[in-house]
Structure formats: C-alpha cells, structure tokens
Design a protein around this motif. Structure first.
Motif, PDB file in Angstrom:
ATOM      1  N   THR A   1      28.191  -4.636   5.280  1.00 13.84           N
ATOM      2  CA  THR A   1      29.047  -5.712   5.781  1.00 13.84           C
ATOM      3  C   THR A   1      28.657  -7.052   5.167  1.00 13.84           C
ATOM      4  N   ARG A   2      27.366  -7.348   5.124  1.00 12.70           N
ATOM      5  CA  ARG A   2      26.914  -8.614   4.542  1.00 12.70           C
ATOM      6  C   ARG A   2      27.291  -8.711   3.065  1.00 12.70           C
ATOM      7  N   PHE A   3      27.197  -7.584   2.365  1.00 12.33           N
ATOM      8  CA  PHE A   3      27.589  -7.564   0.957  1.00 12.33           C
ATOM      9  C   PHE A   3      29.045  -7.992   0.799  1.00 12.33           C
ATOM     10  N   TRP A   4      29.929  -7.410   1.617  1.00 12.66           N
ATOM     11  CA  TRP A   4      31.350  -7.745   1.502  1.00 12.66           C
ATOM     12  C   TRP A   4      31.650  -9.146   2.011  1.00 12.66           C
ATOM     13  N   GLN A   5      30.895  -9.612   3.000  1.00  8.47           N
ATOM     14  CA  GLN A   5      31.086 -10.986   3.466  1.00  8.47           C
ATOM     15  C   GLN A   5      30.806 -11.978   2.341  1.00  8.47           C
ATOM     16  N   LEU A   6      29.842 -11.674   1.498  1.00  8.54           N
ATOM     17  CA  LEU A   6      29.521 -12.528   0.365  1.00  8.54           C
ATOM     18  C   LEU A   6      30.537 -12.394  -0.766  1.00  8.54           C
ATOM     19  N   LEU A   7      31.007 -11.161  -0.994  1.00  9.34           N
ATOM     20  CA  LEU A   7      31.829 -10.903  -2.171  1.00  9.34           C
ATOM     21  C   LEU A   7      33.324 -11.153  -1.950  1.00  9.34           C
ATOM     22  N   LEU A   8      33.846 -10.833  -0.788  1.00  9.48           N
ATOM     23  CA  LEU A   8      35.295 -10.931  -0.581  1.00  9.48           C
ATOM     24  C   LEU A   8      35.862 -12.331  -0.843  1.00  9.48           C
ATOM     25  N   PRO A   9      35.196 -13.402  -0.424  1.00 12.51           N
ATOM     26  CA  PRO A   9      35.764 -14.728  -0.720  1.00 12.51           C
ATOM     27  C   PRO A   9      35.909 -14.998  -2.218  1.00 12.51           C
ATOM     28  N   ARG A  10      35.107 -14.328  -3.024  1.00 11.72           N
ATOM     29  CA  ARG A  10      35.208 -14.496  -4.482  1.00 11.72           C
ATOM     30  C   ARG A  10      36.292 -13.592  -5.067  1.00 11.72           C
ATOM     31  N   LEU A  11      36.538 -12.454  -4.431  1.00 17.72           N
ATOM     32  CA  LEU A  11      37.460 -11.475  -4.990  1.00 17.72           C
ATOM     33  C   LEU A  11      38.892 -11.645  -4.536  1.00 17.72           C
ATOM     34  N   ALA A  12      39.072 -11.959  -3.262  1.00 17.98           N
ATOM     35  CA  ALA A  12      40.392 -11.871  -2.650  1.00 17.98           C
ATOM     36  C   ALA A  12      41.219 -13.129  -2.841  1.00 17.98           C
ATOM     37  N   ALA A  13      42.507 -12.923  -3.028  1.00 15.38           N
ATOM     38  CA  ALA A  13      43.436 -14.052  -3.066  1.00 15.38           C
ATOM     39  C   ALA A  13      43.431 -14.734  -1.699  1.00 15.38           C
ATOM     40  N   ALA A  14      43.627 -16.047  -1.700  1.00 14.46           N
ATOM     41  CA  ALA A  14      43.571 -16.816  -0.452  1.00 14.46           C
ATOM     42  C   ALA A  14      44.572 -16.310   0.571  1.00 14.46           C
ATOM     43  N   SER A  15      45.706 -15.791   0.097  1.00 15.57           N
ATOM     44  CA  SER A  15      46.766 -15.356   1.008  1.00 15.57           C
ATOM     45  C   SER A  15      46.394 -14.127   1.829  1.00 15.57           C
ATOM     46  N   VAL A  16      45.397 -13.355   1.377  1.00 16.22           N
ATOM     47  CA  VAL A  16      45.027 -12.131   2.104  1.00 16.22           C
ATOM     48  C   VAL A  16      43.612 -12.157   2.646  1.00 16.22           C
ATOM     49  N   LEU A  17      42.824 -13.158   2.251  1.00 15.61           N
ATOM     50  CA  LEU A  17      41.411 -13.166   2.630  1.00 15.61           C
ATOM     51  C   LEU A  17      41.214 -13.100   4.137  1.00 15.61           C
ATOM     52  N   GLY A  18      42.029 -13.810   4.882  1.00 20.98           N
ATOM     53  CA  GLY A  18      41.880 -13.822   6.337  1.00 20.98           C
ATOM     54  C   GLY A  18      42.183 -12.500   6.997  1.00 20.98           C
TER      55      GLY A  18
ATOM     56  N   TRP B   1      18.898  -0.163   3.868  1.00 19.91           N
ATOM     57  CA  TRP B   1      19.792  -0.509   2.758  1.00 19.91           C
ATOM     58  C   TRP B   1      21.146   0.184   2.870  1.00 19.91           C
ATOM     59  N   LEU B   2      21.206   1.263   3.643  1.00 16.47           N
ATOM     60  CA  LEU B   2      22.459   1.996   3.821  1.00 16.47           C
ATOM     61  C   LEU B   2      23.089   1.717   5.180  1.00 16.47           C
ATOM     62  N   SER B   3      22.607   0.708   5.861  1.00 13.00           N
ATOM     63  CA  SER B   3      23.116   0.408   7.196  1.00 13.00           C
ATOM     64  C   SER B   3      24.479  -0.276   7.130  1.00 13.00           C
ATOM     65  N   HIS B   4      25.189  -0.178   8.229  1.00 13.62           N
ATOM     66  CA  HIS B   4      26.499  -0.826   8.342  1.00 13.62           C
ATOM     67  C   HIS B   4      26.373  -2.333   8.130  1.00 13.62           C
ATOM     68  N   SER B   5      25.324  -2.937   8.665  1.00 12.65           N
ATOM     69  CA  SER B   5      25.157  -4.387   8.555  1.00 12.65           C
ATOM     70  C   SER B   5      24.891  -4.813   7.114  1.00 12.65           C
ATOM     71  N   THR B   6      24.137  -4.012   6.364  1.00 15.96           N
ATOM     72  CA  THR B   6      23.869  -4.357   4.958  1.00 15.96           C
ATOM     73  C   THR B   6      25.149  -4.356   4.141  1.00 15.96           C
TER      74      THR B   6
END
Length: 205
Positions: free
Chosen positions: A178-195, A171-176
């Motif tokens: 990373t997956r959390f942010w892969q799911l959340l960033l598209p919802r949080l970030a403005a389209a202009s900076v997401l990439g 649960w504290l691994s780098h991959s865990t």
C-alpha cells in the motif's frame, strides 16, 4: 480411475514437498530423500514421477506459473480501470507469495543461477504488468509517463519485495505494498482519476 487419482495426489504432494524443501534449503542443498520423506512416500515413488531433482524443480516452477496466471486473470474483465487492476493484482501477488510456498519457491527457482534459472516467472509478471499499463495508457488514466518505463519500475519493486520477503515477511505485507502505491500513484495517474484510485486495493475485494 482410483489408481490415477492416487498417482495425481502423490505427484501434487511431491511438488508441494519439493517447494517446501527448495524454499527452506535452496535448490543446490535440497535432497530428494528430504522431499520424499516430507511427502510421505518412498524414493522409488518419487522417481516414478520425477526423473531427478531438476525435473521436480521444473514442475514446481510450472505449478507456480499456473498460480501466477490465476492471480492476473482473476482481475481481467473486472470493474475498474487497468491501473487499479494492477494495484489489486500486486496486492494479491504479495499476499500469495507470503502464504503459498509453491508460488514462492517457483520465483526463487526461476532466478536460481545454480540450475540456470531463466527468470520465467519474473518475465511472465513483467509481461502482464506491461500489458496492463498499456491498457491504462489507452484508457487515458496515465499521466505523462510511458508504460514501458513504469512497467520496469513496478516489476523491479514488486519482485524486490519478493526477494526481501524471503528473509523478512513484512516486505510482503499489505501495508508495504500500500505504501508503495501511495508513493507511486500520484506520479503515474492522470489527475482526473487519481482520486478514484485505491492504493490498498480495497475496492477489488
């Protein structure tokens, strides 16, 4: 001076030993004898530095708070927007929770109901996450979400990883994380900076 340095080393050894025993046995079960034995000092030496187990636990929490502060301040003033800095800091937190018994025990103690934990470290992390998201909002890198709502979700997830990680280090691994942010960033970030955002925090290293 030599005596002071020796006393400081003994105190630090006792804090680390206490963290190890608290992490392994829990606060209520941990014994001062086990802590002093692991530190390689007598019970008398332990009581010279700490009046009781509660005082030792307070010192472990304080040492953990200092570690947490170093994690978050390490990202202050570095390149990148505040949302990326939050991603980077969350990776560092997870890594050190897995590796540093003092930080891990401090979080456990801060929520321990037996000793009346006041959630100090969780509050410290929540406040920093909230401040980082407010900066991100000011920078225009958040989408149509409020910093307060996002902060609650991020803190709930990352501290949840900490709790679950006590039983399963994955649960504290780098991959865990990373997956959390892969799911959340598209919802949080403005389209202009997401990439430009990196879910694995690699650009912080």
């Amino acid at each position: 001076m030599v005596k002071q340095e020796r006393a400081l080393r003994t105190r630090e050894a006792l804090i680390k030993s206490a963290a190890t025993v608290f992490d392994r046995d829990g606060f209520s079960v941990a014994s001062l004898t086990a802590i002093s034995s692991l530190a390689g000092v007598s019970n008398g030496a332990l009581h010279f530095h700490f009046a009781n187990k509660a005082a030792l636990a307070d010192s472990v929490e304080q040492a953990a708070a200092e570690r947490l502060d170093r994690i978050v301040t390490a990202h202050e003033g570095t390149a990148g927007n505040a949302l990326q800095l939050l991603v980077n800091a969350s990776h560092d937190l997870a890594h050190l929770l897995a590796e540093d018994v003092v930080l891990r025990a401090g979080f456990e103690l801060s929520r321990d109901q037996v000793r009346g934990g006041d959630q100090g470290l969780h509050r410290q992390w929540h406040e920093w996450v909230g401040a980082a998201l407010k900066r991100a909002d000011g920078e225009g890198v958040l989408s149509e979400v409020t910093p307060e709502a996002v902060a609650s979700s991020v803190v709930a997830a990352t501290t949840g990883f900490e709790v679950l990680g006590t039983q399963d280090p994955r649960w504290l691994s780098h991959s865990t994380v990373t997956r959390f942010w892969q799911l959340l960033l598209p919802r949080l970030a403005a389209a202009s900076v997401l990439g430009d955002l990196v879910a694995d925090g690699s650009r912080s290293k």
